[in-house]
Design a protein around this motif. Structure first.
Motif, short mmCIF file in Angstrom:
data_model
loop_
_atom_site.label_atom_id
_atom_site.label_comp_id
_atom_site.label_asym_id
_atom_site.label_seq_id
_atom_site.Cartn_x
_atom_site.Cartn_y
_atom_site.Cartn_z
N GLY A 11 19.09 11.04 -17.96
CA GLY A 11 18.86 11.89 -16.80
C GLY A 11 17.78 11.36 -15.86
O GLY A 11 17.86 11.54 -14.64
N TRP A 12 16.78 10.67 -16.44
CA TRP A 12 15.70 10.13 -15.61
C TRP A 12 16.13 8.90 -14.82
O TRP A 12 15.58 8.62 -13.74
N GLN A 13 17.08 8.14 -15.31
CA GLN A 13 17.38 6.85 -14.69
C GLN A 13 17.81 6.95 -13.22
O GLN A 13 17.32 6.18 -12.38
N PRO A 14 18.70 7.88 -12.83
CA PRO A 14 19.02 7.96 -11.40
C PRO A 14 17.83 8.40 -10.55
O PRO A 14 17.71 7.97 -9.39
N TYR A 15 16.95 9.21 -11.10
CA TYR A 15 15.73 9.59 -10.37
C TYR A 15 14.89 8.35 -10.09
O TYR A 15 14.37 8.17 -8.98
N VAL A 16 14.72 7.50 -11.11
CA VAL A 16 13.86 6.33 -10.97
C VAL A 16 14.52 5.30 -10.04
O VAL A 16 13.84 4.66 -9.23
N ARG A 17 15.82 5.13 -10.12
CA ARG A 17 16.50 4.21 -9.19
C ARG A 17 16.30 4.65 -7.75
O ARG A 17 16.06 3.83 -6.86
N PHE A 18 16.42 5.94 -7.51
CA PHE A 18 16.17 6.48 -6.18
C PHE A 18 14.74 6.19 -5.75
O PHE A 18 14.49 5.74 -4.61
N ALA A 19 13.78 6.42 -6.64
CA ALA A 19 12.38 6.19 -6.32
C ALA A 19 12.10 4.73 -6.01
O ALA A 19 11.30 4.41 -5.12
N LEU A 20 12.75 3.82 -6.72
CA LEU A 20 12.56 2.39 -6.45
C LEU A 20 13.13 1.99 -5.09
O LEU A 20 12.58 1.12 -4.41
N ALA A 21 14.21 2.63 -4.69
CA ALA A 21 14.75 2.37 -3.35
C ALA A 21 13.78 2.84 -2.28
O ALA A 21 13.58 2.17 -1.25
N VAL A 22 13.15 3.98 -2.51
CA VAL A 22 12.13 4.48 -1.59
C VAL A 22 10.97 3.49 -1.50
O VAL A 22 10.52 3.11 -0.41
N ALA A 23 10.48 3.03 -2.66
CA ALA A 23 9.35 2.11 -2.67
C ALA A 23 9.69 0.79 -2.00
O ALA A 23 8.85 0.19 -1.32
N THR A 51 0.84 -1.19 0.00
CA THR A 51 0.00 0.00 0.00
C THR A 51 0.88 1.25 0.00
O THR A 51 1.73 1.42 0.86
N GLY A 52 0.65 2.12 -0.97
CA GLY A 52 1.40 3.37 -1.03
C GLY A 52 2.74 3.27 -1.73
O GLY A 52 3.42 4.29 -1.89
N ALA A 53 3.13 2.08 -2.18
CA ALA A 53 4.44 1.94 -2.82
C ALA A 53 4.53 2.77 -4.10
O ALA A 53 5.51 3.48 -4.34
N GLY A 54 3.50 2.68 -4.94
CA GLY A 54 3.49 3.48 -6.16
C GLY A 54 3.47 4.97 -5.86
O GLY A 54 4.12 5.76 -6.55
N ASP A 55 2.72 5.35 -4.83
CA ASP A 55 2.68 6.76 -4.43
C ASP A 55 4.05 7.22 -3.96
O ASP A 55 4.44 8.37 -4.20
N SER A 56 4.78 6.34 -3.28
CA SER A 56 6.12 6.72 -2.81
C SER A 56 7.06 6.95 -3.98
O SER A 56 7.97 7.79 -3.90
N VAL A 57 6.87 6.20 -5.08
CA VAL A 57 7.66 6.45 -6.28
C VAL A 57 7.41 7.87 -6.79
O VAL A 57 8.35 8.62 -7.09
N MET A 58 6.14 8.24 -6.88
CA MET A 58 5.83 9.59 -7.35
C MET A 58 6.37 10.64 -6.38
O MET A 58 6.93 11.67 -6.80
N GLY A 59 6.20 10.42 -5.07
CA GLY A 59 6.73 11.37 -4.10
C GLY A 59 8.23 11.54 -4.23
O GLY A 59 8.76 12.65 -4.16
N ALA A 60 8.93 10.41 -4.44
CA ALA A 60 10.38 10.47 -4.60
C ALA A 60 10.77 11.21 -5.87
O ALA A 60 11.71 12.01 -5.88
N LEU A 61 10.04 10.96 -6.97
CA LEU A 61 10.34 11.66 -8.22
C LEU A 61 10.10 13.16 -8.08
O LEU A 61 10.88 13.98 -8.57
N ILE A 62 9.03 13.54 -7.39
CA ILE A 62 8.77 14.97 -7.16
C ILE A 62 9.89 15.58 -6.33
O ILE A 62 10.35 16.70 -6.60
N SER A 63 10.35 14.87 -5.31
CA SER A 63 11.43 15.42 -4.48
C SER A 63 12.69 15.65 -5.31
O SER A 63 13.39 16.65 -5.12
N ARG A 64 12.98 14.76 -6.26
CA ARG A 64 14.14 14.95 -7.12
C ARG A 64 13.91 16.08 -8.13
O ARG A 64 14.84 16.84 -8.44
N LEU A 65 12.70 16.20 -8.65
CA LEU A 65 12.40 17.31 -9.55
C LEU A 65 12.57 18.66 -8.84
O LEU A 65 13.08 19.62 -9.42
N LEU A 66 12.15 18.73 -7.58
CA LEU A 66 12.32 19.97 -6.82
C LEU A 66 13.80 20.26 -6.56
O LEU A 66 14.23 21.42 -6.63
#
Length: 312
Positions: free
Chosen positions: A273-285, A248-263
């Motif tokens: 450029g997107w790949q390190p953002y997504v790797r970070f988001a997967l670690a969060v999830a 529950t919330g794993a997919g949302d955590s991916v989006m939250g992590a991506l937003i944090s990196r965009l900010l």
């Protein structure tokens, strides 16, 4: 660093679990956009939540939780209806949601309630999820989406229990395409892709979404990781290995992590450029899946480093 505006629903999840041989429901504050707002905030982002919230005691708890985490609430509208409940049942770690409350407390934001100055001043604007299925929220989201300035991120978050027939699916597909056409990032799950695009694979769904005009797409695929696509290429990025107790919330955590990196670092120009953002988001999830779910599972940067070390 600027701020993000997260537009969408907040509600209360009742999470099924067994305690002492008895089936009970644990209360947890949730809603995909609320989870996104909390997730990005706990990772160091400045986030303002915009949505409608019931005026009952559960609504009070949601507002208190948002303020306690540090999410801005000036864009929250209190409405005189009971807070929507999402009863959450499980097959393994994967949740299924059934929603209770009519009218939904989360869908009563009106276009006039949207502070266009707040939206226009944001670095990132998130819209999406089940609140888009209902008016007046849908019109409010369109009004916010039309404000120039922010990086636009979208998540359709298709819930089959809210899509009773083929016509409802077709309507959501058309609505998703409308938002995707001007999105800088679309994040969806492989389950969303199957529901929205007639059983489409992540690859086929990403191709369709890029074809609408979206500038980048991330399709989360559970334990397999995430398929990331941009006009210059695509890649399947693996998720870290975890023993999931609650997704529950794993997919949302991916989006939250991506937003944090965009900010923090801005919008990437290409797939590389997107790949390190997504790797970070997967670690969060991955860390979220190791905890009982919902907004309370969203980790801090310190917790990520303690769990994954050099991975993040």
């Amino acid at each position: 660093m600027g701020y993000a505006v997260v537009l969408g629903e907040s509600l209360v999840d009742l999470l099924e679990q067994t305690t002492g041989g008895e089936l009970i429901y644990r209360q947890a504050i949730g809603g995909a956009p609320l989870n996104v707002a909390v997730g990005a905030t706990r990772l160091g982002g400045d986030v303002r939540f915009v949505g409608s919230l019931g005026s009952d005691v559960l609504g009070d708890r949601i507002a208190q939780m948002l303020r306690g985490v540090g999410v801005g609430t000036l864009g929250v509208k209190r409405v005189p209806v009971p807070t929507t409940l999402a009863v959450t049942t499980f097959e393994g770690a994967e949740p299924t949601f059934t929603f209770y409350g009519e009218p939904p407390s989360y869908a009563l934001l009106e276009p006039a309630d949207v502070d266009t100055g707040l939206v226009g001043g944001a670095d990132v604007l998130y819209a999406g999820s089940i609140s888009l299925l209902r008016e007046p929220f849908r019109s409010a989201a369109r009004a916010a989406w039309a404000v120039p300035g922010p990086v636009r991120v979208f998540d359709p978050n298709a819930r089959p229990t809210l899509l009773p027939d083929a016509a409802a699916v077709a309507a959501l597909r058309a609505l998703a395409d409308e938002f995707c056409a001007t999105a800088d990032l679309v994040k969806l799950s492989s389950a969303d892709a199957e529901v929205l695009y007639d059983g489409a694979t992540p690859e086929a769904a990403a191709d369709h979404i890029l074809g609408t005009g979206a500038r980048s797409v991330v399709v989360t695929c559970g334990a397999r990781g995430a398929y990331t696509a941009t006009p210059d290429g695509a890649a399947m990025l693996p998720a870290p290995a975890v023993t999931a107790v609650d997704a529950t919330g794993a997919g949302d955590s991916v989006m939250g992590a991506l937003i944090s990196r965009l900010l923090a670092d801005g919008r990437p120009a290409d797939l590389a450029g997107w790949q390190p953002y997504v790797r970070f988001a997967l670690a969060v999830a991955g860390l979220v899946c190791e905890r009982p779910g919902g907004a309370v599972a969203m980790p801090t940067n310190q917790e990520l480093i303690a769990r994954w070390g050099a991975l993040v």
